[in-house]
Design a protein around this motif. Sequence first.
Motif, PDB file in Angstrom:
ATOM      1  N   LEU A 286       0.814  -1.214   0.000  1.00  0.00           N
ATOM      2  CA  LEU A 286       0.000   0.000   0.000  1.00  0.00           C
ATOM      3  C   LEU A 286       0.838   1.249   0.000  1.00  0.00           C
ATOM      4  O   LEU A 286       0.468   2.281  -0.520  1.00  0.00           O
ATOM      5  N   TRP A 287       1.975   1.144   0.629  1.00  0.00           N
ATOM      6  CA  TRP A 287       2.650   2.336   1.100  1.00  0.00           C
ATOM      7  C   TRP A 287       4.120   2.181   0.854  1.00  0.00           C
ATOM      8  O   TRP A 287       4.704   1.165   1.152  1.00  0.00           O
ATOM      9  N   ASN A 288       4.695   3.190   0.261  1.00  0.00           N
ATOM     10  CA  ASN A 288       6.097   3.131  -0.072  1.00  0.00           C
ATOM     11  C   ASN A 288       6.854   4.107   0.818  1.00  0.00           C
ATOM     12  O   ASN A 288       6.718   5.309   0.686  1.00  0.00           O
ATOM     13  N   PRO A 289       7.650   3.607   1.754  1.00  0.00           N
ATOM     14  CA  PRO A 289       8.277   4.518   2.723  1.00  0.00           C
ATOM     15  C   PRO A 289       9.167   5.567   2.059  1.00  0.00           C
ATOM     16  O   PRO A 289       9.260   6.685   2.555  1.00  0.00           O
ATOM     17  N   LYS A 290       9.770   5.209   0.954  1.00  0.00           N
ATOM     18  CA  LYS A 290      10.665   6.175   0.294  1.00  0.00           C
ATOM     19  C   LYS A 290       9.866   7.360  -0.208  1.00  0.00           C
ATOM     20  O   LYS A 290      10.233   8.513  -0.027  1.00  0.00           O
ATOM     21  N   LYS A 291       8.718   7.049  -0.791  1.00  0.00           N
ATOM     22  CA  LYS A 291       7.871   8.112  -1.327  1.00  0.00           C
ATOM     23  C   LYS A 291       7.382   9.004  -0.195  1.00  0.00           C
ATOM     24  O   LYS A 291       7.342  10.216  -0.300  1.00  0.00           O
ATOM     25  N   LYS A 292       7.061   8.363   0.904  1.00  0.00           N
ATOM     26  CA  LYS A 292       6.477   9.089   2.024  1.00  0.00           C
ATOM     27  C   LYS A 292       7.457  10.065   2.669  1.00  0.00           C
ATOM     28  O   LYS A 292       7.079  11.122   3.134  1.00  0.00           O
ATOM     29  N   LEU A 293       8.723   9.691   2.659  1.00  0.00           N
ATOM     30  CA  LEU A 293       9.686  10.521   3.377  1.00  0.00           C
ATOM     31  C   LEU A 293      10.276  11.627   2.520  1.00  0.00           C
ATOM     32  O   LEU A 293      10.802  12.593   3.039  1.00  0.00           O
ATOM     33  N   SER A 294      10.205  11.477   1.220  1.00  0.00           N
ATOM     34  CA  SER A 294      10.915  12.419   0.364  1.00  0.00           C
ATOM     35  C   SER A 294      10.290  13.800   0.444  1.00  0.00           C
ATOM     36  O   SER A 294       9.131  13.941   0.705  1.00  0.00           O
TER      37      SER A 294
ATOM     38  N   ALA B  90      10.800  13.504  18.953  1.00  0.00           N
ATOM     39  CA  ALA B  90      11.518  12.430  18.265  1.00  0.00           C
ATOM     40  C   ALA B  90      11.021  12.274  16.835  1.00  0.00           C
ATOM     41  O   ALA B  90      11.814  12.081  15.910  1.00  0.00           O
ATOM     42  N   ALA B  91       9.711  12.395  16.651  1.00  0.00           N
ATOM     43  CA  ALA B  91       9.160  12.236  15.303  1.00  0.00           C
ATOM     44  C   ALA B  91       9.662  13.358  14.395  1.00  0.00           C
ATOM     45  O   ALA B  91       9.950  13.136  13.213  1.00  0.00           O
ATOM     46  N   TYR B  92       9.790  14.558  14.949  1.00  0.00           N
ATOM     47  CA  TYR B  92      10.299  15.678  14.158  1.00  0.00           C
ATOM     48  C   TYR B  92      11.721  15.391  13.700  1.00  0.00           C
ATOM     49  O   TYR B  92      12.071  15.606  12.540  1.00  0.00           O
ATOM     50  N   ALA B  93      12.530  14.891  14.619  1.00  0.00           N
ATOM     51  CA  ALA B  93      13.910  14.567  14.275  1.00  0.00           C
ATOM     52  C   ALA B  93      13.952  13.503  13.176  1.00  0.00           C
ATOM     53  O   ALA B  93      14.709  13.622  12.212  1.00  0.00           O
ATOM     54  N   ILE B  94      13.106  12.479  13.309  1.00  0.00           N
ATOM     55  CA  ILE B  94      13.096  11.411  12.306  1.00  0.00           C
ATOM     56  C   ILE B  94      12.673  11.962  10.955  1.00  0.00           C
ATOM     57  O   ILE B  94      13.292  11.724   9.926  1.00  0.00           O
ATOM     58  N   GLN B  95      11.617  12.789  10.968  1.00  0.00           N
ATOM     59  CA  GLN B  95      11.072  13.282   9.700  1.00  0.00           C
ATOM     60  C   GLN B  95      12.052  14.224   9.001  1.00  0.00           C
ATOM     61  O   GLN B  95      12.196  14.204   7.795  1.00  0.00           O
ATOM     62  N   ARG B  96      12.746  15.071   9.772  1.00  0.00           N
ATOM     63  CA  ARG B  96      13.567  16.099   9.140  1.00  0.00           C
ATOM     64  C   ARG B  96      14.997  15.658   8.853  1.00  0.00           C
ATOM     65  O   ARG B  96      15.718  16.347   8.146  1.00  0.00           O
ATOM     66  N   ALA B  99      17.824  11.135   6.604  1.00  0.00           N
ATOM     67  CA  ALA B  99      18.851  10.104   6.442  1.00  0.00           C
ATOM     68  C   ALA B  99      18.204   8.786   6.032  1.00  0.00           C
ATOM     69  O   ALA B  99      16.999   8.602   6.188  1.00  0.00           O
ATOM     70  N   LYS B 100      19.019   7.907   5.494  1.00  0.00           N
ATOM     71  CA  LYS B 100      18.533   6.585   5.107  1.00  0.00           C
ATOM     72  C   LYS B 100      17.980   5.857   6.326  1.00  0.00           C
ATOM     73  O   LYS B 100      17.001   5.149   6.267  1.00  0.00           O
ATOM     74  N   LEU B 101      18.659   6.100   7.449  1.00  0.00           N
ATOM     75  CA  LEU B 101      18.285   5.451   8.691  1.00  0.00           C
ATOM     76  C   LEU B 101      16.850   5.770   9.086  1.00  0.00           C
ATOM     77  O   LEU B 101      16.166   4.963   9.715  1.00  0.00           O
ATOM     78  N   VAL B 106      11.132   4.775  10.825  1.00  0.00           N
ATOM     79  CA  VAL B 106       9.693   4.876  10.594  1.00  0.00           C
ATOM     80  C   VAL B 106       9.065   3.488  10.622  1.00  0.00           C
ATOM     81  O   VAL B 106       8.030   3.259  11.257  1.00  0.00           O
ATOM     82  N   VAL B 107       9.720   2.539   9.956  1.00  0.00           N
ATOM     83  CA  VAL B 107       9.204   1.168   9.942  1.00  0.00           C
ATOM     84  C   VAL B 107       9.202   0.584  11.356  1.00  0.00           C
ATOM     85  O   VAL B 107       8.248  -0.071  11.764  1.00  0.00           O
ATOM     86  N   LEU B 108      10.256   0.897  12.109  1.00  0.00           N
ATOM     87  CA  LEU B 108      10.333   0.409  13.485  1.00  0.00           C
ATOM     88  C   LEU B 108       9.183   0.965  14.321  1.00  0.00           C
ATOM     89  O   LEU B 108       8.535   0.237  15.082  1.00  0.00           O
ATOM     90  N   VAL B 109       8.906   2.254  14.159  1.00  0.00           N
ATOM     91  CA  VAL B 109       7.806   2.882  14.893  1.00  0.00           C
ATOM     92  C   VAL B 109       6.501   2.174  14.558  1.00  0.00           C
ATOM     93  O   VAL B 109       5.703   1.834  15.432  1.00  0.00           O
ATOM     94  N   LEU B 110       6.303   1.920  13.261  1.00  0.00           N
ATOM     95  CA  LEU B 110       5.081   1.247  12.830  1.00  0.00           C
ATOM     96  C   LEU B 110       4.960  -0.133  13.471  1.00  0.00           C
ATOM     97  O   LEU B 110       3.890  -0.516  13.952  1.00  0.00           O
ATOM     98  N   CYS B 111       6.078  -0.866  13.483  1.00  0.00           N
ATOM     99  CA  CYS B 111       6.045  -2.214  14.059  1.00  0.00           C
ATOM    100  C   CYS B 111       5.742  -2.154  15.555  1.00  0.00           C
ATOM    101  O   CYS B 111       4.960  -2.947  16.080  1.00  0.00           O
ATOM    102  N   LEU B 112       6.364  -1.186  16.246  1.00  0.00           N
ATOM    103  CA  LEU B 112       6.123  -1.074  17.681  1.00  0.00           C
ATOM    104  C   LEU B 112       4.665  -0.746  17.954  1.00  0.00           C
ATOM    105  O   LEU B 112       4.077  -1.180  18.937  1.00  0.00           O
TER     106      LEU B 112
END
Lengths: 294, 274
Positions: A286-294, B90-96, B99-101, B106-112
Motif C-alpha cells: 500500500l505504502w512506499n516509505p521512500k515516497k512518504k519521506l521524500s 523524536a518524530a520531528y527529528a526522524i522526519q527532518r 537520512a537513510k536510517l 519509521v518502519v520500526l515505529v510502525l512495528c512497535l
Amino acid sequence: MKLISRKTLLLFFLPGAVFMGAFLIYPIIIMLRDSFYDIGITGDRTFIGLANYARAFTAGGFLKQLRNTLVYIALAVVVETVAGLIFALFFELNYRGSKIVRSIMMTPLMIAPLVAGLIWKLMMSSSFGIVNELLTRVGILSSSSDILWLADTKWSLIACCIADIWLTTPYMMLMILAGLQGLDSGMLEAARIDGANMLQQILLIKIPNIKPVLLTALSVRIIDAARTFDIIWAMTEGGPSSSSETLSIVIYKTLTRYNQVGYASAMAVVFIAVLVIFTLVFMQSLWNPKKKLS
Amino acid sequence: MKMSIGKRIGIIASIILSVFWLFPYIYTICCAFKPGSEVVAVPPAFFPKTFSVENFSGLFERMDVWKYLFNSLSTSLISTIIALVLGSLAAYAIQRSGAKLSILLVVLVLCLKMIPTSSISVPIYGLICDLGLYDTKIALIIVYAAVNMPFVMWTMLSFYEGIPSTLDEAAYIDGASSFQTFRKVILPICAPGLATAFIFTLFLAWNDFLLSLLLTSMNAKTFTVGLAGFLSAYNLDLGPMCAGAFVFSFPVMVLTLVAQRYIVRGMTSGAVKG
C-alpha cells in the motif's frame, strides 16, 4: 543546505528514543531471551533452547487458541466491513440533521472495550439478558434459555465477536465514509449520465475507488482484532473450556495463572512476529516509505 | 426540489440503524437507573418501571469511585503529556533528518505500534517488579507513555510531512535556533495534529484495562479494573456495574462529540492521503 545540525536532531530524538528503548524495546529483548529458558516460580532458570516453541506448536499447545484467534478475526472483520460499508453508504446522504445523526452514531467509538464487553455480558445473560428475551419475543427462539451465549462452547467465541462488531463497526463506517467523501463527484456524475443505476454506481465506481482506504482500514482492524483482550476477558475470560481463548488471553493466563514465564514469552514472540510480518507485507503493497519521506 | 424516494428510504434507514446501534448503550443507561432488583428481573424489561438512583449509591458504597477515577485520570493525563512531548520531538527529528536510517526508524515505529499489549505484558510485569514499582501510579504512567508513544510518533510523522521544509529554512534565515523553529513555527502549525494525538492517547490510556489489571492491586487500581470486579464469579452486582459503566463512559462520549473533528482526523489520517 543542511538546516538543522545533526547534533540538534539527536537532541530531539534521544529523550523519546531512550524512554521507548528502556520501557518498550528492552522488555521485548528480555522476552526474546526468556523464551529460550524454563523459568520456575522461584525464578530459577534453565536454558532449554527451542523447547518452549516446540511445546507451543504441538497438541495441547496454542494451536487451538491460534485457530480461535483466526476465527475471531475473520468473523469480526468480515461482518464489520460489510456493515461499515452499508452504514457508510446510508450515512453518505446529506440532509438536514444528517450531521447530528452521524455524530450520534459515532459516540460509542471511544467507549472502553472493557465496558463494551461488560454491557454485552449483561445483555447476553441466559436468564435476565435482553438479547434472548427479544429473540424469544420475535419468535426466533422458543425459550430464552435456548442459546446460552456465554456458557456454551459453540457460542462463546461468537458472542465475543458480536460485542467486537458492535464496538468497531462505527470505526469502519467512519473510514469508508471518509473515502467516499473524497471521491471525485464528477466521476459519479458521469456514471449517472451514462445511465448507471444505484447498485452499479456502488459496485463499479464507489467500491473500486475507495480500495486504498478499505485496505488500510482492513489491515488496522485485522491487527486490532488479533490483539483483542478486554472484550473477551470481560465476557468469558476465555471459557468455557477455552472455547473463546485467543492468543492474547492464553499468553496472559499462562503468565498470571500458571506462572510459566518462559512458555508465555515464546508464545508472545511468535504472536508479535506474525503481526509484524503481516504489517510489513500489507504496508509494502500500500505504502512506499521512500515516497512518504521524500 | 423534491426528494427522491430512494433518498427518503436512505434517510429513514440511517436513522433506524443508528437507534438500533445505540440500543446496548441506551439499555445500559436504563439499567443504571433501575432499582437493583429490576436489573436482574426475569423476564427483563427495557425501560425502568420505577426510576431509582439506588445503583449509584450502591456503586459508591462498594467501590472507592473517586479514588479509582482519580487514578485513571491522573495516570492517563500525565502519561499522555509525556508521550506527546517526547514523541513529537523524536518524530520531528526522524522526519527532518532525511537520512537513510530514518526510513528504518519509521518502519520500526510502525512495528512497535502494532505490538499487542497482552504479549509484552510478560516482560513489562517483570521490569516493573524489578524496579519496585508494582502497584504504583508511576508504573502505569511509564508503561502507558511507552506503549502509546509509537502511536503519537506515527500521527505526528504524517503531520510534519505536510509542512514544507522551506518554512524551517525561512525561520533559520531569520535567526531562529532549531528549538525556536520547532516551538514557534512548527508546533503552532501542527496544533491540530497535537490535539488529535492528545485525545487519542488520552482515550487509549483511560480505556486501558489489561495493563492496570496486570500492574496494580490496591493503591493504583484504575476504574476499569474496579468495574470488572463487579462481574467476578462470586460477585454479581449488575446494577452498580451499569451505573459504573455509565459514570465511566459518559465523559468519554461527551468528549467524543466535542472533539469529533480531531478524532475523525486521527482515525483517517494516512489512510485517505495514502
